[in-house]
Design an enzyme around this catalytic site. Structure first.
Site, mmCIF file in Angstrom:
data_model
loop_
_atom_site.group_PDB
_atom_site.id
_atom_site.type_symbol
_atom_site.label_atom_id
_atom_site.label_comp_id
_atom_site.label_asym_id
_atom_site.label_seq_id
_atom_site.Cartn_x
_atom_site.Cartn_y
_atom_site.Cartn_z
ATOM 1 N N ARG A 155 4.902 0.370 2.485
ATOM 2 C CA ARG A 155 4.333 0.612 1.154
ATOM 3 C C ARG A 155 2.833 0.367 1.135
ATOM 4 N NH1 ARG A 155 9.608 -1.800 -0.844
ATOM 5 N NH2 ARG A 155 8.802 -3.636 0.202
ATOM 6 N N ILE A 156 2.406 -0.768 1.701
ATOM 7 C CA ILE A 156 0.981 -1.109 1.655
ATOM 8 C C ILE A 156 0.183 -0.192 2.589
ATOM 9 C CG2 ILE A 156 -0.711 -2.929 2.129
ATOM 10 C CD1 ILE A 156 1.485 -4.969 1.230
ATOM 11 N N ARG A 233 -1.091 -10.596 8.342
ATOM 12 C CA ARG A 233 -0.957 -12.012 8.675
ATOM 13 C C ARG A 233 -1.829 -12.277 9.894
ATOM 14 N NH1 ARG A 233 0.948 -12.771 4.360
ATOM 15 N NH2 ARG A 233 3.020 -13.536 3.821
ATOM 16 N N ASP A 257 -8.805 -10.869 5.876
ATOM 17 C CA ASP A 257 -8.308 -11.621 4.718
ATOM 18 C C ASP A 257 -7.346 -12.719 5.152
ATOM 19 O OD1 ASP A 257 -8.068 -12.066 1.893
ATOM 20 O OD2 ASP A 257 -6.141 -11.019 1.889
ATOM 21 N N GLU A 262 -4.405 -20.880 8.340
ATOM 22 C CA GLU A 262 -5.228 -20.928 7.118
ATOM 23 C C GLU A 262 -5.128 -22.318 6.480
ATOM 24 O OE1 GLU A 262 -3.758 -17.687 4.718
ATOM 25 O OE2 GLU A 262 -4.201 -16.233 6.285
ATOM 26 N N HIS A 280 -7.734 -15.069 2.001
ATOM 27 C CA HIS A 280 -6.368 -14.585 1.713
ATOM 28 C C HIS A 280 -6.215 -14.250 0.227
ATOM 29 C CE1 HIS A 280 -1.952 -14.695 3.257
ATOM 30 N NE2 HIS A 280 -2.094 -13.785 2.302
HETATM 31 C C1 GLV Z 1 0.845 -12.486 0.629
HETATM 32 O O1 GLV Z 1 0.311 -12.730 1.665
HETATM 33 C C2 GLV Z 1 2.197 -12.026 0.489
HETATM 34 O O2 GLV Z 1 2.945 -12.035 1.461
HETATM 35 O O3 GLV Z 1 2.573 -11.622 -0.611
#
Ligand code: GLV
Length: 313
Positions: A155-156, A233, A257, A262, A280
């Site tokens: 999707r992303i 990630r 990001d 982190e 992030h």
């Molecule tokens: C953010 O990093 C998520 O997994 O929604």
């Protein structure tokens, strides 16, 4: 009167939605408890629900502190920090927050891509420091007409591809399967994709299947004119190699990001002018965090009412 269901809160979620959750249920903050072990011991005989966030996740040992646990509701789409195999073996359902964050995360990918290609953060510092009065900033690369390789056309990844099309980019992608409904060029090998690309964007889920998938070899293939963007990630890239190649100039630049470990970011990256950094923030807008929090509430409510989860993993 029936008592409110207990929820163990492993980590914080968007504050207004946390407040709603805390007023609707008997919530217990594990992450800020002075004595988390005593807290969990007091809940172990009855607590069926845990709420966590993507970064915090929940380990097998943490699940086993709650023998009655039946649901882990994750605030975030990525569930790589939750031991899913263990949850499955214990019959614990897991929910996440897909779709509602897609567009904002894709926006962040483009923000980082543009920032790295056009040196936006460096230009900002240049103006602030008064250096413009002494000299011009210089000429940058262009995003126009670039070949953008997307790692993970979910999707992303698709939302990023759509945006890149608007910037007149050619799109290629790597993933476990060729997608029949797109015309983008498919690569079954990530190094071949990186070789073809001028910019590589990681948009795949984290976890064992994608660990260090953006290898040193892929980053070398991307090359001295190449830009690497990561909104996925830290685990998906070989971070030490990425840093080394950015420092030597063998990799042209990056927009990042997400990181290993982190909020710690390698010192060397902080000194590099070819890198744009974010803490992030992909999904961190008010509308998206509100929608993510609502999905957590909806999944918990469905579980408590004995209905099917809204967004099961
Ligand atoms: C953010 O990093 C998520 O997994 O929604």
């Amino acid at each position: 009167m029936t008592s409110k269901a207990d929820i163990l809160l492993m980590g914080p979620i968007y504050q207004p939605k946390l407040e709603e959750l805390e007023s609707a249920y008997a919530c217990h903050r594990y992450w800020s408890s002075e004595d988390p072990e005593a807290l969990v011991a007091s809940l172990s005989g009855r607590c069926e629900i845990a709420v966590t966030n993507g970064g915090r996740g929940m380990s097998a040992a943490e699940m086993d502190m709650l023998p009655k646990l039946r649901l882990i509701a994750c605030f975030g789409v990525g569930v790589d920090a939750i031991d899913l195999a263990h949850a499955r073996s214990r019959g614990i359902a897991v929910s996440n927050t897909p779709e509602v964050l897609t567009e904002d995360v894709a926006d962040m990918a483009l923000a980082l891509l543009l920032a790295a290609v056009r040196r936006v953060a460096q230009g900002d510092r240049f103006v602030r420091d008064g250096r413009w009065k002494r000299a011009g900033f210089g000429i940058t690369r262009s995003l126009q007409g670039r070949r953008v390789g997307i790692v993970g056309l979910g999707r992303i990844g698709r939302a990023i591809a759509r945006r890149c099309e608007a910037f007149n980019c050619e799109i290629g992608y790597f993933g476990p399967n060729r997608k029949d409904d797109v015309d983008y060029r498919y690569f079954d090998d990530i190094v071949a994709l990186a070789e073809w690309s001028n910019a590589l964007v990681a948009a795949c889920p984290g976890g064992a299947a994608t660990n260090r998938i953006v290898s040193r070899e892929a980053l070398r293939a991307l090359g001295a004119d190449g830009i690497f963007v990561n909104i996925s990630r830290g685990s998906v890239v070989d971070q030490p190699s990425m840093v080394e190649l950015l420092v030597s100039g063998a990799l042209g630049g990056a927009g990042l990001d997400v990181f290993d470990d982190e909020p710690n970011v390698p010192e060397q990256l902080l000194a590099l002018d070819t890198v744009a950094l974010q803490p992030h923030q992909g999904s961190a807008t008010h509308p998206t965090r509100t929608a993510m929090g609502q999905l957590v509430l909806d999944n918990v409510a469905a579980f408590v009412a004995g209905r099917a989860l809204v967004t099961p993993v």
